[in-house]
Write an enzyme that holds these catalytic residues in place. Structure first.
Site, PDB file in Angstrom:
ATOM      1  N   ILE A   1       0.835  -1.200   0.000  1.00 48.42           N
ATOM      2  CA  ILE A   1       0.000   0.000   0.000  1.00 48.42           C
ATOM      3  C   ILE A   1       0.870   1.250   0.000  1.00 48.42           C
ATOM      4  O   ILE A   1       0.626   2.196  -0.757  1.00 48.42           O
ATOM      5  CB  ILE A   1      -0.952  -0.011   1.206  1.00 48.42           C
TER       6      ILE A   1
ATOM      7  N   ARG B   1      -5.077   0.763  11.161  1.00 48.13           N
ATOM      8  CA  ARG B   1      -5.687   0.282  12.392  1.00 48.13           C
ATOM      9  C   ARG B   1      -5.695   1.414  13.412  1.00 48.13           C
ATOM     10  O   ARG B   1      -4.674   2.083  13.610  1.00 48.13           O
ATOM     11  CB  ARG B   1      -4.915  -0.915  12.967  1.00 48.13           C
TER      12      ARG B   1
ATOM     13  N   ASP C   1     -10.282   6.152   8.937  1.00 50.21           N
ATOM     14  CA  ASP C   1     -11.202   5.149   8.402  1.00 50.21           C
ATOM     15  C   ASP C   1     -11.381   3.988   9.369  1.00 50.21           C
ATOM     16  O   ASP C   1     -12.179   3.094   9.120  1.00 50.21           O
ATOM     17  CB  ASP C   1     -10.666   4.641   7.052  1.00 50.21           C
TER      18      ASP C   1
ATOM     19  N   GLU D   1     -15.779  -1.118  16.332  1.00 49.53           N
ATOM     20  CA  GLU D   1     -16.603  -0.920  15.144  1.00 49.53           C
ATOM     21  C   GLU D   1     -17.762  -1.911  15.159  1.00 49.53           C
ATOM     22  O   GLU D   1     -17.637  -2.994  15.721  1.00 49.53           O
ATOM     23  CB  GLU D   1     -15.769  -1.111  13.878  1.00 49.53           C
TER      24      GLU D   1
ATOM     25  N   HIS E   1     -14.783   2.733   7.764  1.00 47.50           N
ATOM     26  CA  HIS E   1     -13.933   1.588   7.410  1.00 47.50           C
ATOM     27  C   HIS E   1     -14.236   1.090   5.999  1.00 47.50           C
ATOM     28  O   HIS E   1     -14.662  -0.054   5.783  1.00 47.50           O
ATOM     29  CB  HIS E   1     -14.080   0.445   8.414  1.00 47.50           C
TER      30      HIS E   1
ATOM     31  N   GLY F   1     -11.878   0.997   3.584  1.00 44.41           N
ATOM     32  CA  GLY F   1     -10.631   0.664   2.910  1.00 44.41           C
ATOM     33  C   GLY F   1     -10.724  -0.452   1.897  1.00 44.41           C
ATOM     34  O   GLY F   1     -10.299  -0.307   0.758  1.00 44.41           O
TER      35      GLY F   1
END
Length: 322
Positions: free
Chosen positions: A153, A234, A258, A263, A283, A285
């Site tokens: 990434i 994270r 994000d 969650e 979230h 991603g």
């Protein structure tokens, strides 16, 4: 097999083309997330196999010890710290690992960088309230983009930065920094220099015991008043409470996140949502059509292979020997 798929928040799993791979099996899907073990056990007790959506449900020894019928856990994406592999092995539960792609999370990260620098969400919100040109953002061109973690990434982010005329500075392991220099980027001399120099800091680290809370309040206090902190990796990488405090103190000036410690978040009064200098996304991603098809197809293929007696991609193959 009776296959249970928890945590399908968006009710999309059945609509995926790859869902047809499970035809002939009994499939139960839950569209919410629960945290208490007794309720999870009650839901999972008849399952032969679980298909996990990333890390939404924690697989602990306390849980698997109460699921004597469970034979397989098929993971979408790679196994992470949400799953106790040794506990699964102890209770003879095979764990099949999936595949992933860096593209969707990298694109979301870049989208958040652009939106945070130009303050696009704030401008849109103001316009909806009848206000015109309430803020002035900044271009990416000429900025110094700090990337902590130069993996798949991180490398994509560096490429995007170059395309937009920005410079890249990398922090991380010695190997990561060396690779970054080979690719024509800068390597920070120290963690302190990294946070102090970068106009944008974006985190791309795996969450492990060694990386938990690796970003401290002291690190954030070194950032520029107009700098941006991006976290699509994270939440636990950042010391608990440190980001909220830092944003209130004005260093960094902005953030886009994000990921969260717990969650999903349905609380409209969640602290980060109250700050005008923060962009929060739920979230997203890996939550993208192509990624879902990639992740779930491999997870379903692993289930089918196991059901057919030809297990594939098993992370703990020793359980198959018995």
């Amino acid at each position: 097999m009776h296959i249970i798929i928890p945590d399908d928040y968006q009710k999309v799993v059945r609509s995926l083309p790859c869902f047809q791979l499970l035809s002939g099996h009994q499939v139960t899907i839950y569209n919410d997330t629960i945290k208490d073990i007794p309720t999870i056990v009650a839901r999972f007790k008849d399952a032969d196999a679980l298909v996990l959506i990333r890390e939404r449900t924690a697989i602990t020894e306390e849980l698997v010890s109460q699921l004597p019928n469970l034979k397989l856990i098929s993971q979408t994406g790679k196994i992470s710290n949400h799953l106790d592999l040794q506990a699964c092995t102890n209770y003879s539960i095979a764990v099949a690992e999936g595949v992933g792609s860096p593209v969707a999370p990298a694109e979301l990260t870049w989208l958040l960088i652009m939106n945070a620098l130009r303050q696009v969400p704030q401008a849109i919100a103001a316009m909806k309230e009848g206000r015109w040109q309430t803020n002035i953002g900044s271009t990416v061109n000429g900025r110094l983009i700090g990337i902590w973690g130069y993996g798949k990434i991180g490398k994509l982010i560096a490429g995007y930065a170059q395309a937009f005329g920005a410079k890249v500075i990398v922090w991380g392991s010695e190997n990561s920094r060396a690779k970054a220099v080979q690719d024509g980027h800068l390597a920070a001399e120290s963690k302190a220099a990294f946070f102090a120099q970068a106009d944008v800091v974006t985190l791309h680290l795996r969450l492990t015991e060694s990386t938990r809370a690796i970003v401290t309040a002291a690190d954030l206090s070194l950032m520029k008043p107009d700098a941006v902190l991006i976290n699509t990796s994270r939440a636990e990488l950042i010391e608990e409470g440190a980001l909220l405090h830092a944003l209130k103190q004005g260093r960094p000036g902005f953030a886009a996140v994000d990921v969260y410690e717990t969650e999903p978040i349905y609380d409209k009064d969640y602290p980060l949502l109250q700050l005008p200098n923060v962009i929060c996304t739920p979230h997203l991603g890996y939550v993208e059509q192509n990624s879902y098809e990639l992740y779930f197809r491999k997870a379903f293929e692993n289930v089918v292979a196991f059901a057919n007696g030809t297990p594939t991609n098993i992370a703990n193959p020793e359980v198959l020997k018995g």
